[in-house]
Design a protein around this motif. Structure first.
Motif, short mmCIF file in Angstrom:
data_model
loop_
_atom_site.label_atom_id
_atom_site.label_comp_id
_atom_site.label_asym_id
_atom_site.label_seq_id
_atom_site.Cartn_x
_atom_site.Cartn_y
_atom_site.Cartn_z
N LYS A 1 28.46 19.28 -25.68
CA LYS A 1 28.47 19.39 -24.22
C LYS A 1 27.58 20.56 -23.82
O LYS A 1 27.77 21.67 -24.29
N PHE B 1 25.93 22.79 -20.57
CA PHE B 1 25.93 23.12 -19.14
C PHE B 1 24.61 23.82 -18.87
O PHE B 1 24.46 24.98 -19.23
N ARG C 1 39.07 20.31 -22.69
CA ARG C 1 38.74 19.51 -21.50
C ARG C 1 38.12 18.17 -21.88
O ARG C 1 38.36 17.17 -21.23
N LEU D 1 36.54 16.18 -18.95
CA LEU D 1 35.11 16.44 -19.05
C LEU D 1 34.54 15.38 -19.99
O LEU D 1 35.14 15.07 -21.01
#
Lengths: 346, 285
Positions: free
Chosen positions: A12, A14, A48, A54
């Motif tokens: 993941k 960001f 998450r 997520l």
């Protein structure tokens, strides 16, 4: 037997930050996995992703046999989540909060009420059940949050830093609750920055740093990886440090480390308790008075330090205050130095 | 006592639609309960439009030209539909702040971890806001009657039309709370949602026919005012209430205000609900 929680290659990002960089996890049914790491390591992001909050950029995850990405709704019915920030409605009472959660699982109203009563009783909140939670203490709120996660008796639980910010008494109380959940067969994934907590509650530990699992195994196995028992002696009179060091050197499996300010000598040893008795006799023979002596096995702190090159408390944000104040901080610093010394000897 | 004895099942009792209604109801109930526990918010929400009624009626009353007259009584009756409409749109800020706060406090995470219908958290919020808006309107209509507002006559057809006018106003308010929901999901703090939810409402409600006769505006501004979705509802309410000062403009929304109001409101709901629910599902709490 199939794993209750399984993650493979979770990634993941960001923006520029790669929060998860290929996380693999496997938690057998009925066991506790402690996800250990400093703030920003990727613990919360992992939770998450596993709890459907997520969507990972890549990788797969299964919870209670259901595919998290394909059937998030099925996963939601089979797991409970208790977050880092106690998510209860401040303007509802404790009971109303629990009933609401039960109703949102589509429990009939009567059943939701009965379950709320049961949970309030169990979490010692029965007296406060009809008060607005805004006035609850931190510990009470945390218990209510955990209770909310248990409304449907989920077989799999996720707890994100359940005791961060709690005082020691409340922390111990929560540990008891967690232990009894596990005794009844709940599979638990728990994140923590407290090594002690992982040591105490988890069957297995996965150490996370920079979005990766950098080590896994039982607490004992991880400690064994770091290796090295040592005898730690604190002498009363700083003038006797050199004498004491000389008396101990014959037991040492390496160079003893002397910390003058703390009046402490750390001696790498092998030989366990018998050796400790000998060391005491030797020190007694030279008449060195002691404030403390003990056989120290490596703590998870040592494990963490040796794996990541930085202490668990480092890079901390809000919740990560070192408890116990200055002395602990000093000890951590010493440990780091100690570690460096050991490394340089190799 | 065994507390965990595992009972969770991957199936739910209700179907998709039943689940949506059920969950929306539970969330709406929760939000209504919260409103009752923090009555200050409702009180302040009520105070502001009452202040507007009083100030506009008595301060501006004598100097506003509606059609060919500056009779304060005409302006008073002209004004109310505008104030009602502005009041319902202010619910936007409440919805936005409420949702932003739920995000901020981690409640949205809690809801998203539950097997709920996707739109239920937001719909529950907007429905609760609708209830609050309706209550506000009732009180406000009472105040309007006290200061001298006289809609239509009291025969049954007129009462039906008046209720229809309030229905359109509520529909507009409901539509605007979906804009608020999207704002609430997009900002970082509840405070930002409050100010972000209010600030754009001023041009929307003032560049309209709500407080002045739009025919007296500069042409380019007049066009904006006449096509403003907000103006359509004001015009429709005026028409249904039998109030003076209807815009004589040839712009389609001014000629067919009831239809225009319905279409605009439904369109806003469809568009903003879609975006808000999508945003909610991917929200980073």
């Amino acid at each position: 037997m199939e794993a209750a929680i399984r993650a493979e290659g979770l990634v993941k990002t960001f923006g520029d930050v790669r929060a998860l960089d290929g996380v693999d996890l496997e938690v057998p049914p009925g066991t506790v996995l402690g996800l250990l790491g400093p703030n920003g390591a990727g613990k919360t992001t992992t939770v998450r992703c596993l709890t459907t909050l997520l969507r990972p950029d890549s990788g797969t995850a299964h919870v209670a046999g259901e595919d998290v990405l394909r059937h998030p709704d099925r996963v939601r019915r089979l797991m409970g989540l208790s977050g880092q920030f106690a998510a209860v409605d401040e303007y509802l009472t404790g009971r109303e909060n629990l009933v609401m959660v039960g109703r949102l699982y589509q429990m009939p109203r009567r059943a939701a009420r009965a379950r709320a009563d049961e949970l309030l009783e169990w979490f010692n909140l029965a007296d406060a059940g009809d008060r607005i939670t805004k006035n609850y203490s931190g510990g009470m709120r945390r218990r209510l949050d955990l209770a909310a996660a248990l409304v449907v008796r989920p077989p799999v639980m996720f707890m994100d830093e359940p005791t961060t910010g709690l005082d020691p008494r409340n922390r111990l109380a929560l540990w008891d609750v967690i232990k009894s959940l596990v005794e009844e067969g709940t599979t638990l994934l728990l994140t923590t920055q407290y090594l002690e907590e992982a040591d105490h509650l988890a069957d297995d530990i996965a150490v996370v740093d920079h979005g990766r699992v950098i080590a896994r195994g039982t607490a004992d196995k991880l400690k064994a990886q770091v290796g090295g028992e040592r005898v730690e002696v604190v002498v009363r009179d700083p003038a006797r440090l050199d004498d004491a060091r000389a008396a101990l050197v014959r037991h040492a499996q390496g160079e003893p480390v002397v910390n003058e300010r703390m009046r402490r000598i750390t001696v790498p040893v092998s030989g366990g308790a018998g050796l400790l008795a000998e060391a005491i006799r030797d020190l007694d023979a030279i008449g060195a008075e002691l404030d403390d002596i003990g056989l120290r096995r490596p703590t998870l702190d040592d494990v963490f330090l040796s794996l990541t090159g930085h202490a668990a408390e480092q890079g901390n944000g809000e919740g990560a205050t070192t408890e116990g104040g200055d002395e602990d901080a000093d000890a951590a610093k010493d440990k780091k130095k100690d570690r460096k010394d050991r490394v340089s000897q190799r | 006592m065994t507390v965990v004895h595992h009972e969770a099942s991957p199936e739910l009792r209700l179907g998709r639609l039943g689940g949506l209604f059920h969950d929306t109801w539970v969330v709406a109930l929760r939000n209504t309960r919260r409103m009752l526990r923090i009555p200050e918010i409702f009180m302040f929400g009520l105070l502001q439009p009452i202040m507007f009624v009083v100030l506009f009626t008595y301060v501006f009353g004598g100097s506003m030209k509606i059609g060919n007259t500056t009779d304060p009584n005409v302006y008073k009756n002209f004004l109310m539909a505008g104030i009602f409409a502005q009041t319902v749109t202010f619910a936007t800020a409440g919805a936005g702040a409420g949702i932003a706060e739920d995000m901020h406090k981690g409640l949205v995470d809690r809801f998203r971890s539950l097997p709920m219908a996707r739109g239920a958290v937001l719909t529950g919020r907007t429905v609760a806001d609708l209830v609050q808006t309706a209550l506000t309107l009732v009180v406000l209509a009472g105040v309007a009657l006290i200061v001298g507002w006289r809609p239509g006559s009291m025969n049954p057809t007129d009462i039906g039309r008046i209720l229809g006018g309030f229905g359109l106003l509520l529909l507009l308010g409901y539509a605007f709370t979906w804009i608020g929901a999207l704002i609430g999901l997009s900002v970082r703090t509840p405070e930002a949602a409050t100010s972000g939810g209010l600030i754009w409402l001023f041009p929307v409600t003032f560049i309209s026919n709500a407080f002045v006769d739009s025919s007296q505006m500069t042409p380019w501004l007049r066009h904006i005012a006449e096509w403003n979705p907000f103006s359509a509802t004001v015009q429709a309410a005026r028409k249904l209430f039998g109030d003076p000062g209807l815009s004589q403009s040839h712009a389609w929304p001014m000629q067919h205000p009831v239809w225009a109001s319905l279409i605009y409101s439904v369109l806003i709901i469809v568009v903003f609900r879609t975006f808000a629910v999508r945003k909610y599902r991917s929200a980073e709490g």
